[in-house]
Design a protein around this motif. Structure first.
Motif, short mmCIF file in Angstrom:
data_model
loop_
_atom_site.label_atom_id
_atom_site.label_comp_id
_atom_site.label_asym_id
_atom_site.label_seq_id
_atom_site.Cartn_x
_atom_site.Cartn_y
_atom_site.Cartn_z
N LEU A 33 47.92 40.19 7.96
CA LEU A 33 48.50 41.40 7.79
C LEU A 33 48.92 42.01 6.97
CD1 LEU A 33 51.78 39.76 9.80
CD2 LEU A 33 49.62 41.04 11.70
N HIS A 34 47.98 41.78 5.98
CA HIS A 34 48.41 42.87 4.61
C HIS A 34 47.49 42.10 3.61
CE1 HIS A 34 52.81 43.23 5.58
NE2 HIS A 34 52.82 42.14 5.49
N PRO A 35 46.20 42.64 3.97
CA PRO A 35 45.16 42.45 3.67
C PRO A 35 44.81 42.37 1.87
CG PRO A 35 44.73 44.18 4.99
CD PRO A 35 45.89 43.79 5.49
N ASN A 36 45.90 43.84 1.48
CA ASN A 36 45.66 43.94 0.20
C ASN A 36 46.36 43.17 -0.99
OD1 ASN A 36 43.32 46.09 0.56
ND2 ASN A 36 45.35 47.74 0.96
N ALA A 37 47.50 41.99 -0.26
CA ALA A 37 48.51 41.45 -0.61
C ALA A 37 47.80 40.54 -1.42
CB ALA A 37 49.85 40.94 0.26
#
Length: 475
Positions: free
Chosen positions: A363-367
């Motif tokens: 859901l949050h690929p850059n996290a």
């Protein structure tokens, strides 16, 4: 071996001279090797540490066959090697058809191989190596079970000594309690050594089922199997009064929950569905049927999870669900830093955590979402190592079962043998289930099982890395 010679002399079992001869031969060969290599360099790098660990276990196993062969308790070298490897790796699988006719000195040696192998032959050697001017860190890194890097003391030698002191103390305590509960002293000390090493060798053909009419004995064994499957570092903290460290340890909490939940499932299945008349469970027991179901469920769950391999009943005769259930538990293992085999609870915990975090990363690929263990972020390298270990473990299990099937062993027996040998559990399924032994296993299959025991005990990488070409390159 000299201790076994003394036991043989005390009980007058007729094999004192043979055991003494095995002791002196081993001592002579070891002394010659030390004398011959006295001028060699005593520095050791990590690569040499792995070599010493892997070949050290093989050489110890070869020397460990001598008491069996000299006394003719196990005249076949292949069978003796299998029994010794099973002992040192704390697997507990045996090729002996009638254990109770074996001389007491040999039975003591058999249990002693468990006890030595439990904490690790190399960890024992670490306390001695400094006397020879050799640092032991490389050996400890190669042998110490699991990914845990906790140390009790900055000096690795002192760490080994503390671990052995706890190990010895637990063994002595269980011996006393089992004696007070009704075992003979000889049975008590042998079962204490088998329990603390999570080995499973017994002095009785029926294993702990021999004492089904004495529940207290089985409860004592349950307690010490639980302790043996717990990280020994936590035992050290407990003795130092640092209970908070135990309560906060995530692996211990999950290990405890696994045992409670799985024991309740097993107990419920035994109580409501199992045909106990087909197994070796006494029915009804002294404290009633419910107590019997709870005790046998708890006993077998802890025995399999900690890879001890003691049996109180033939669980393959209960229900089909429990056969699959116990087969699944063979892949669990105890805590890292314990004497247990298997995958280890901490690896399962980190894989589960990483699996759930993959949903967040999707859901949050850059996290940046690190896996945390005991409130500390774990490096990606450790996570990758654990995932690689699990994949390699499952591949080894599949290949192991395939090789066993080549000896015309049926599917259930083959997968049971592979899981049991690799996890150092002992009892398998099918033809090699809890109430059977491994005497029917073909000789070549025994050698293969011995190899699986070794790589399982040394956690795959230590041995399998020796088969890679880059390990042997100069750079």
């Amino acid at each position: 071996m000299l201790l076994s010679t003394i036991v043989s002399l005390i009980y007058k079992d007729g094999v004192t001279f043979q055991l003494l001869l095995a002791s002196l031969l081993t001592l002579t060969l070891g002394g010659f090797a030390m004398f011959y290599t006295r001028f060699h360099t005593k520095e050791m790098n990590k690569r040499e540490g792995y070599i010493v660990v892997a070949f050290g276990w093989v050489i110890m196993t070869l020397s460990g066959t001598l008491p069996y062969m000299f006394t003719e308790s196990i005249p076949s070298f292949a069978n003796a090697f299998f029994e010794t490897m099973s002992g040192y790796t704390t697997t507990g699988a045996t090729i002996l058809n009638d254990i109770e006719v074996i001389p007491k000195g040999v039975l003591f040696w058999r249990s002693l191989t468990h006890w030595i192998g439990g904490m690790g032959i190399i960890v024992l050697a670490i306390a001695i190596l400094p006397l020879l001017g050799i640092g032991g860190m490389q050996l400890f890194a190669a042998e110490a079970p699991g990914p845990s890097t906790d140390k009790l003391h900055p000096r690795i030698t002192d760490t080994a000594k503390r671990l052995w002191l706890i190990y010895f103390g637990y063994t002595a305590a269980e011996t006393i309690l089992l004696k007070l509960a009704g075992m003979s002293f000889f049975d008590a000390i042998n079962h204490a050594m088998s329990t603390l090493s999570t080995g499973g060798f017994s002095t009785k053909n029926a294993s702990l089922a021999y004492w089904n009419g004495q529940p207290l004995i089985q409860y004592i064994v349950i307690l010490f199997m639980f302790l043996a499957g717990t990280n020994f570092v936590l035992s050290y903290f407990a003795f130092k009064g640092k209970a908070q460290k135990i309560i906060k340890d995530e692996e211990f909490k999950l290990y405890f929950k696994f045992i409670v939940i799985f024991s309740l499932i097993a107990a419920a299945e035994i109580y409501f569905r199992a045909d106990v008349s087909l197994s070796s469970v006494d029915h009804p027991m002294i404290y009633g049927e419910a107590e019997s179901a709870i005790r046998h469920g708890l006993f077998q769950v802890i025995s399999v999870i900690t890879t001890t391999g003691f049996i109180s009943a033939d669980y393959t005769m209960w229900t089909p669900f429990l056969i699959v259930f116990f087969f699944g538990l063979m892949f669990l293992g105890g805590s890292a830093g314990s004497t247990s085999g298997g995958v280890k609870v901490v690896r399962h915990l980190i894989m589960i955590k990483n699996g759930f975090l993959e949903f967040k990363r999707t859901l949050h690929p850059n996290a940046i979402v690190p896996v945390r263990y005991n409130s500390k972020a774990i490096s990606g390298d450790i996570v990758f190592n654990i995932l690689a270990f699990f994949i390699l473990y499952m591949l080894s299990f599949i290949v192991g079962a395939l090789v066993f099937s080549m000896f015309e062993i049926d599917f259930q027996s083959a997968v049971g043998l592979s899981a049991s040998s690799l996890g150092n559990i002992g009892p398998a399924l099918g033809l090699f289930g809890p109430v059977n032994n491994y005497s029917a296993l073909p000789i070549l299959a025994q050698w293969w099982a011995s190899f699986l025991m070794l790589i399982g005990r040394l956690e795959l990488f230590t041995v399998l890395i020796l088969f890679t070409p880059f390990f042997w390159r100069n750079r």
